[in-house]
Design an enzyme around this catalytic site. Structure first.
Site, short mmCIF file in Angstrom:
data_model
loop_
_atom_site.label_atom_id
_atom_site.label_comp_id
_atom_site.label_asym_id
_atom_site.label_seq_id
_atom_site.Cartn_x
_atom_site.Cartn_y
_atom_site.Cartn_z
N THR A 280 43.28 45.41 -3.23
CA THR A 280 44.24 45.45 -2.35
C THR A 280 45.51 45.91 -2.61
O THR A 280 45.96 45.72 -3.92
CB THR A 280 44.52 44.31 -1.60
OG1 THR A 280 45.31 43.33 -2.34
CG2 THR A 280 43.12 43.45 -1.25
N ASP A 281 46.35 46.46 -1.85
CA ASP A 281 47.76 46.74 -2.08
C ASP A 281 48.53 45.36 -2.10
O ASP A 281 47.68 44.50 -1.69
CB ASP A 281 48.36 47.82 -1.22
CG ASP A 281 49.75 48.64 -2.00
OD1 ASP A 281 50.22 47.91 -2.87
OD2 ASP A 281 49.76 49.58 -1.43
N TRP A 282 49.77 45.31 -2.70
CA TRP A 282 50.41 44.12 -2.51
C TRP A 282 50.27 43.30 -1.34
O TRP A 282 50.91 43.76 -0.33
CB TRP A 282 51.94 44.48 -2.79
CG TRP A 282 52.90 43.08 -3.20
CD1 TRP A 282 53.07 42.19 -2.13
CD2 TRP A 282 53.19 42.66 -4.56
NE1 TRP A 282 54.13 41.35 -2.67
CE2 TRP A 282 53.82 41.51 -3.97
CE3 TRP A 282 53.04 42.98 -5.73
CZ2 TRP A 282 54.58 40.73 -5.13
CZ3 TRP A 282 53.58 42.39 -6.61
CH2 TRP A 282 54.21 41.14 -6.53
#
Length: 749
Positions: A280-282
């Site tokens: 995932t992104d942050w």
């Protein structure tokens, strides 16, 4: 006359699908190791591998959860002593000894900072992109980083979007070529090489189309447009062997990418055969709660994992909720096992099990001379000459005194650009420093910045800059954007020069001395007024550590500009989105436009012709895609096609002569565009299909051949099938997207 043949694309990095190595084939011995280790893992240890955290506190605090096997990857740890200490806990003190994967955002350099990716794209040179990524990998891996979240290969057609700086611009083909080159650079010849780091193409997918150019915003990209424009760079990265992918923040058609099973399972895994890590992104898993796509962290974990995400970045919803979701039967044990297989596979490929530690006594590779030389070369090739009236540049021996003005002349931090966590301004060479150091024996330098920083609105000192300009032969005005004004979450609604920079240029231009405007920015800016006031304009997307020496050499003629615009420059924000590869309307703009100030009073409602353009801006941009001048001129002649009629299995050869008709040795970036005249769905007015850099001495002529397989004319048609449709095509070979004489050919069944 010399002969230059541009061979089939794999040899010169111009094709990125058919000739690249593709996803690594399954290694039976490695897969056996993965299965053996997986069989020994508890559920908690498996879920732990799916958990990525950001480094915090002291070694003892982090060791507690590492020993339990609750962490698979750590972000933002760049102290080699701490990296070794943390890795030692994982390898020697946890039950199964699974090494950590240390990650960091290394976007366009670690210590030696290269031009921002948009600048690298302006070079139209995949070697620049590959070498920049290789240098970044060598430096970052020397402190323990083995995973970077790059390249960003979002197609971006809205310069208001701050993250346009991180990508390669508006064009699918250029982005595919440059992105694949970056993957190769980061990962080297083998992931197991200790100097290699895993690449992570992002953001999967469509993030560059965020509504209004506003970060994190929604997108609406229909599947056909997604497949024809936004997905190809990611497929090219997969063919180049990318080890990991990152989901994007945006929702598309109401589905956040982190929960989108179609793109993650159907496209990435099944269609492309990807077997690495999807991260995932942050916190993008739990941000699906804000999207309204998940009610709570438990549902966010459910949707993410079932969609095909393997690892969660920092938001902890996996470790906290997956055990219960498995117990409830909402997430299958086999789904967890598949995710952990993907994670372990990459750790084995990186050689972490065999070589988990750094050699703390190894000499530093940071800021190596070869790295600085490569960064300077990249900055030179990335610079774009937008205007050069009366041969103002390069500066000749007739110029005895130069006035250097503007807030970017001596701003070492700002010229590095966005996403520079580890670059150091003390190592950055600015234009002021470089001109004094390299050319101070040739010209007298008067330095009066006029403004303290780009947003400075205090005009008090502009009078000093104007006085300096009056005493000089030439004015060098360094303007643009501070680094904080571009990149993630740094979007703009106004693309004019910020602060009082426009007033500064007007003041020095009023002296009557020729003004050379040097822009350093993270995006295209609407600088039409400043261009008009300037004798010459040199545009540099934030050029990095060696930007100063590169710009100095360009200004004084030791180097010749060759960069081209990787994105369209609009005249004003109201034209956005504006890009060259648009579809025609039913009433395309005529080349003769009646603009607002020329409309007769009481003009008839239909008297202007009823075509598609803006009354106040017209049809054309300020500068088109692929545009850039040189200190010399080039002539294209004798353009020939190998055949006027081809079938789908043929290769079209385009031959022509290219001559340097000026007095400077220089490089021309040759561009080949096509247009599919009639399709089952409307097609773009032009599409870039090939480019190459051709170096020529003054007066030299070369015969050049570009080869284009007809198969590369394929697109997703009205039935969502990728195919080459028979029919008529236009073709242009030129130095930008708006010029060149059209040739025609036909494709038959």
């Amino acid at each position: 006359m010399k002969l230059l043949r541009v061979w089939p694309a794999c040899l010169l990095l111009l094709t990125v699908v058919s000739c690249s190595k593709g996803p690594e084939p399954k290694d039976k011995a490695l897969e056996a190791k993965v299965e053996k280790l997986l069989s020994q893992m508890t559920l908690e240890e498996k879920i732990g591998q799916m958990n990525q955290i950001s480094s915090f506190g002291n070694i003892e605090d982090m060791s507690v959860i590492i020993k339990k096997g609750e962490i698979g990857s750590i972000l933002n740890e760049v102290d080699p002593l701490r990296v070794n200490a943390l890795q030692r806990v994982a390898v020697e003190e946890s039950r199964l000894g699974i090494p950590l994967l240390i990650a960091r955002d290394v976007i366009h350099g670690f210590k030696t900072i290269f031009p921002i990716p948009l600048g690298q794209a302006a070079s139209f040179n995949p070697e620049v992109a590959e070498e920049g990524a290789r240098v970044a990998a060598i430096e970052a891996s020397s402190v323990g980083v083995r995973w970077t979240f790059a390249p960003m290969i979002d197609i971006a057609r809205d310069p208001r979007w701050g993250r346009i700086a991180e990508g390669c611009g508006e064009d699918t083909y250029l982005t595919s070529v440059m992105g694949a080159a970056m993957v190769r650079g980061f990962q080297g010849d083998s992931l197991s090489d200790p100097t290699s780091i895993a690449a992570c193409p992002k953001h999967f997918v469509g993030y560059g189309a965020a509504e209004g150019g506003r970060d994190y915003n929604s997108t609406f990209i229909p599947e056909r447009l997604m497949r024809n424009v936004y997905l190809p760079p990611f497929e090219a990265a997969a063919r180049a062997g990318a080890a990991t992918y990152m989901t994007s923040f945006n929702d598309n058609d109401g589905i956040p990418s982190t929960g989108n099973a179609f793109i993650l399972k159907e496209v990435l895994r099944k269609e492309w055969g990807f077997d690495g890590i999807v991260v995932t992104d942050w916190a993008s898993a739990t941000e699906m709660i804000s999207h309204g796509f998940a009610a709570d962290p438990k549902e966010a974990a459910l949707r993410s994992v079932n969609a095909g995400v393997d690892m969660e970045m920092v938001s902890y919803s996996f470790v906290r909720n997956l055990p219960e979701l498995i117990k409830e039967g909402k997430v299958k044990q086999s789904t967890i096992d598949d995710a952990v297989r993907n994670i372990l596979r990459i750790k084995f490929r990186l050689g972490l099990f065999d070589n988990p530690y750094l050699d703390e006594k190894k000499p530093s590779v940071l800021y190596a001379e070869s790295h600085l030389a490569a960064a300077k070369k990249a900055a030179v090739e990335s610079a774009i000459l937008l205007k050069n009236d009366n041969h103002t540049l390069p500066l000749t021996s007739k110029v005895k005194t130069v006035a250097i003005v503007g807030p970017l002349a001596d701003a070492p931090y700002e010229q590095m650009g966005t996403w520079v966590f580890d670059g150091e301004k003390a190592h950055t060479q600015t234009p002021l420093h470089a001109i004094r150091e390299m050319y101070g024996d040739r010209v007298q330098v008067i330095y009066e910045p006029g403004l303290a920083y780009s947003r400075d609105k205090n005009t008090t000192n502009i009078i000093k800059a104007a006085a300096a300009a009056a005493r000089a032969d030439v004015v060098l005005a360094f303007v643009g954007e501070e680094s904080i004004l571009s990149g993630e979450a740094h979007c703009l609604a106004d693309l004019n020069l910020v602060g009082a920079q426009s007033e500064l240029i007007a003041a020095v231009a009023k002296t009557g001395k020729p003004v050379v405007t040097v822009v350093m920015a993270g995006r295209p800016l609407t600088i039409g007024k400043e261009v008009d006031l300037s004798a010459a304009v040199l545009y540099n997307f934030h050029p990095g550590t060696m930007g100063g020496p590169a710009i100095a050499d360009l200004l004084f003629g030791a180097a010749v500009p060759s960069g081209k615009t990787p994105v369209t420059f609009p005249k004003m924000v109201g034209q956005i989105p504006m890009y060259y590869a648009h579809n025609n309307t039913g009433r395309p703009a005529a080349r003769t436009e009646t603009l607002i100030d020329d409309i007769p009073v009481e003009a008839g409602q239909t008297s202007l012709g009823n075509t598609s353009f803006y009354l106040d801006a017209g049809f054309d941009p300020l500068f088109p895609f692929g545009y850039g001048l040189s200190y010399t001129t080039f002539e294209y002649s004798n353009i020939q096609l190998s055949s006027a009629t081809l079938n789908k299995n043929d290769v079209l050869a385009v031959t022509f002569d290219l001559q340097n008709t000026g007095t400077y040795p220089a490089t021309e970036i040759v561009q080949l565009y096509i247009q599919d005249k009639v399709g089952s769905v409307t097609r773009p007015v032009k599409e870039l299909k090939r480019f190459t850099r051709v170096a020529l001495e003054p007066g030299e002529k070369k015969a050049v051949t570009l080869e284009l397989p007809v198969s590369e004319l394929a697109f997703y048609n009205i039935d969502m099938i990728k195919t080459v449709e028979p029919g008529d095509f236009g073709l242009w070979v030129a130095g930008d997207s708006q010029t060149g004489e059209e040739l025609v050919f036909k494709v038959i069944d």
